[in-house]
Design an enzyme around this catalytic site. Structure first.
Site, short mmCIF file in Angstrom:
data_model
loop_
_atom_site.label_atom_id
_atom_site.label_comp_id
_atom_site.label_asym_id
_atom_site.label_seq_id
_atom_site.Cartn_x
_atom_site.Cartn_y
_atom_site.Cartn_z
N GLY A 185 -15.27 -7.35 9.96
CA GLY A 185 -14.99 -6.47 8.84
C GLY A 185 -15.34 -7.01 7.47
N ARG A 197 -1.36 1.16 21.84
CA ARG A 197 -0.28 0.63 22.65
C ARG A 197 0.90 1.61 22.63
NH1 ARG A 197 1.49 -5.16 20.43
NH2 ARG A 197 2.16 -3.81 18.73
N GLY A 226 -2.73 2.36 13.30
CA GLY A 226 -2.01 1.96 12.10
C GLY A 226 -2.73 2.43 10.85
N GLY A 227 -2.47 1.75 9.73
CA GLY A 227 -3.00 2.17 8.44
C GLY A 227 -4.52 2.19 8.38
N LYS A 253 0.82 -1.22 0.00
CA LYS A 253 0.00 0.00 0.00
C LYS A 253 0.86 1.27 0.00
CE LYS A 253 -4.16 -2.08 1.95
NZ LYS A 253 -5.23 -2.00 2.96
N ASP A 302 -10.77 2.04 2.08
CA ASP A 302 -11.01 1.25 3.30
C ASP A 302 -11.90 2.01 4.29
OD1 ASP A 302 -9.62 -1.00 2.54
OD2 ASP A 302 -7.74 -0.38 3.48
P1 NDP Z 1 -1.11 -1.91 11.10
O1 NDP Z 1 -0.03 -2.92 11.15
O2 NDP Z 1 -0.91 -0.68 10.27
O3 NDP Z 1 -1.43 -1.39 12.60
C1 NDP Z 1 -1.58 -2.33 13.63
C2 NDP Z 1 -2.06 -1.65 14.90
O4 NDP Z 1 -2.41 -2.67 15.84
C3 NDP Z 1 -1.03 -0.76 15.58
O5 NDP Z 1 -1.67 0.38 16.11
C4 NDP Z 1 -0.50 -1.66 16.70
O6 NDP Z 1 -0.04 -0.94 17.85
C5 NDP Z 1 -1.74 -2.42 17.07
N1 NDP Z 1 -1.52 -3.71 17.71
C6 NDP Z 1 -0.96 -4.82 17.17
N2 NDP Z 1 -0.95 -5.85 18.05
C7 NDP Z 1 -1.51 -5.37 19.18
C8 NDP Z 1 -1.80 -5.95 20.46
N3 NDP Z 1 -1.50 -7.22 20.73
N4 NDP Z 1 -2.38 -5.17 21.40
C9 NDP Z 1 -2.69 -3.88 21.11
N5 NDP Z 1 -2.45 -3.28 19.93
C10 NDP Z 1 -1.87 -4.02 18.98
O7 NDP Z 1 -2.42 -2.71 10.67
P2 NDP Z 1 -3.66 -2.16 9.80
O8 NDP Z 1 -4.07 -0.86 10.38
O9 NDP Z 1 -3.36 -2.25 8.35
O10 NDP Z 1 -4.79 -3.27 10.09
C11 NDP Z 1 -5.47 -3.31 11.33
C12 NDP Z 1 -6.60 -4.33 11.27
O11 NDP Z 1 -7.58 -3.91 10.32
C13 NDP Z 1 -6.16 -5.74 10.85
O12 NDP Z 1 -6.87 -6.69 11.64
C14 NDP Z 1 -6.61 -5.83 9.41
O13 NDP Z 1 -6.90 -7.15 9.02
C15 NDP Z 1 -7.90 -4.99 9.46
N6 NDP Z 1 -8.29 -4.47 8.15
C16 NDP Z 1 -9.50 -4.84 7.65
C17 NDP Z 1 -9.91 -4.40 6.42
C18 NDP Z 1 -11.24 -4.85 5.88
O14 NDP Z 1 -11.54 -4.59 4.71
N7 NDP Z 1 -12.09 -5.47 6.69
C19 NDP Z 1 -9.09 -3.48 5.60
C20 NDP Z 1 -7.84 -3.08 6.25
C21 NDP Z 1 -7.46 -3.58 7.48
P3 NDP Z 1 1.44 -0.30 17.90
O15 NDP Z 1 1.35 0.97 17.09
O16 NDP Z 1 1.67 -0.05 19.34
O17 NDP Z 1 2.38 -1.31 17.30
#
Ligand code: NDP
Length: 277
Positions: A243, A152, A129-130, A66, A102
């Site tokens: 989702g 976090r 995140g994204g 992306k 999204d």
């Molecule tokens: P990113 O990798 O960009 O961000 C992940 C986020 O999750 C970060 O803020 C991270 O925190 C946090 N995180 C990860 N593990 C933990 C944990 N154990 N406890 C607390 N926080 C945690 O991911 P995306 O934003 O791209 O995706 C996020 C979710 O959205 C995923 O499940 C993905 O599958 C879903 N998604 C669904 C879509 C759909 O069409 N349904 C489309 C896009 C995404 P930190 O910053 O502290 O590391």
């Protein structure tokens, strides 16, 4: 001639996009073909170049490309600029138009499919995140009472709240904080936009975050009752969703952008839904 589209990623086998867009093409009677493209991790641009050279009209982009697509595009829509990432491209001559659907897909699923207006509601987003970046402006455009981003890594939540303030057209309060700082605040809509559910983990969220009659929405899909949804259910929440609708709605937005006709998503959502048990 059949118009060609594709989804690009690595890995790509798991992608539901060909199934979704092929179904959309059938119901809207569009003559098009939609395939999967596996690109090497360092080979995004050359695979896209080759697809365009062979007449490809557009692409969806999934992990981990992306950001590569963001760099590749010639014309970034505001949604892609705010998200810092691209999930759909349209090719016209030398131009590469880029969008991120999204967030709009998420909002359409919540408001339209699930019948949960966001206007005047208190919204909590877990993760910075994204997916959260992409969702923020479409959520703010609905006029919620407030949006809290909890993460976090606290600084990422705070930075995103600041960015939202700079970009939103309205004046919705947006705050970023850590899980501890939430205290006993309760929210009408709680969105899990962390990737914790992909490894069956639970963000450190207090059950008191769920207001009575709350909607608990898990952005991950096809995982059944994730630890986050289990927490919500134990807290007494009865409106649970994952989702799958967001996935279908962002696809419908891309399809409409490419083809000028918006397909109905109900059949695709029904086909892809995994029961929340
Ligand atoms: P990113 O990798 O960009 O961000 C992940 C986020 O999750 C970060 O803020 C991270 O925190 C946090 N995180 C990860 N593990 C933990 C944990 N154990 N406890 C607390 N926080 C945690 O991911 P995306 O934003 O791209 O995706 C996020 C979710 O959205 C995923 O499940 C993905 O599958 C879903 N998604 C669904 C879509 C759909 O069409 N349904 C489309 C896009 C995404 P930190 O910053 O502290 O590391």
């Amino acid at each position: 001639m059949t118009d060609r589209y594709a989804v690009i990623g690595n890995p790509i086998e798991q992608s539901k996009s060909p199934l979704i867009h092929t179904a959309f093409a059938q119901v809207t009677r569009q003559e098009m073909e939609y395939t999967k493209l596996l690109a090497p991790l360092d080979g995004f641009a050359s695979v896209v170049d080759a697809f365009r050279a062979s007449g490809g009209r557009g692409m969806n982009v999934t992990a981990p490309f992306k950001l590569d697509a963001f760099a590749y595009a010639t014309d970034l829509a505001p949604s892609a600029q705010m998200a810092g990432a691209v999930n759909a491209m349209k090719f016209e001559g030398d131009k590469v138009y880029a969008e991120n659907f999204d967030g709009v897909g998420l909002v359409r699923d919540v408001v339209h499919n699930l019948g949960c207006p966001l206007q005047g509601r208190r919204v909590l987003i877990l993760g910075a995140g994204g997916a959260t970046r992409g969702a923020l402006l479409p959520i703010l455009a609905q006029g919620p009472a407030e949006v809290v981003i909890v993460n976090r890594t606290v600084s990422k939540a705070q930075a995103l709240a600041e960015l939202a303030h700079q970009h939103q057209t309205g004046s919705v309060p947006v705050r970023g904080m850590g899980y501890d700082a939430l205290g006993d605040q309760a929210f009408d809509v709680v969105l899990n936009a962390t990737s914790a559910s992909l490894t069956a983990e639970l963000p450190p969220l207090s059950p008191s975050a769920f207001a009575p009659a709350c909607l608990a929405y898990e952005l991950a899909y096809g995982k059944g009752l994730t630890p986050f949804l289990q927490l919500a259910r134990q807290a007494g929440v009865t409106r649970l969703a994952d989702g799958v609708g967001m996935l279908a709605e962002q696809a419908a937005e891309a399809f409409a952008w490419w083809r000028g006709v918006r397909p109905d998503t109900a059949a695709v959502i029904a086909q892809l839904t995994v029961p929340l048990v």
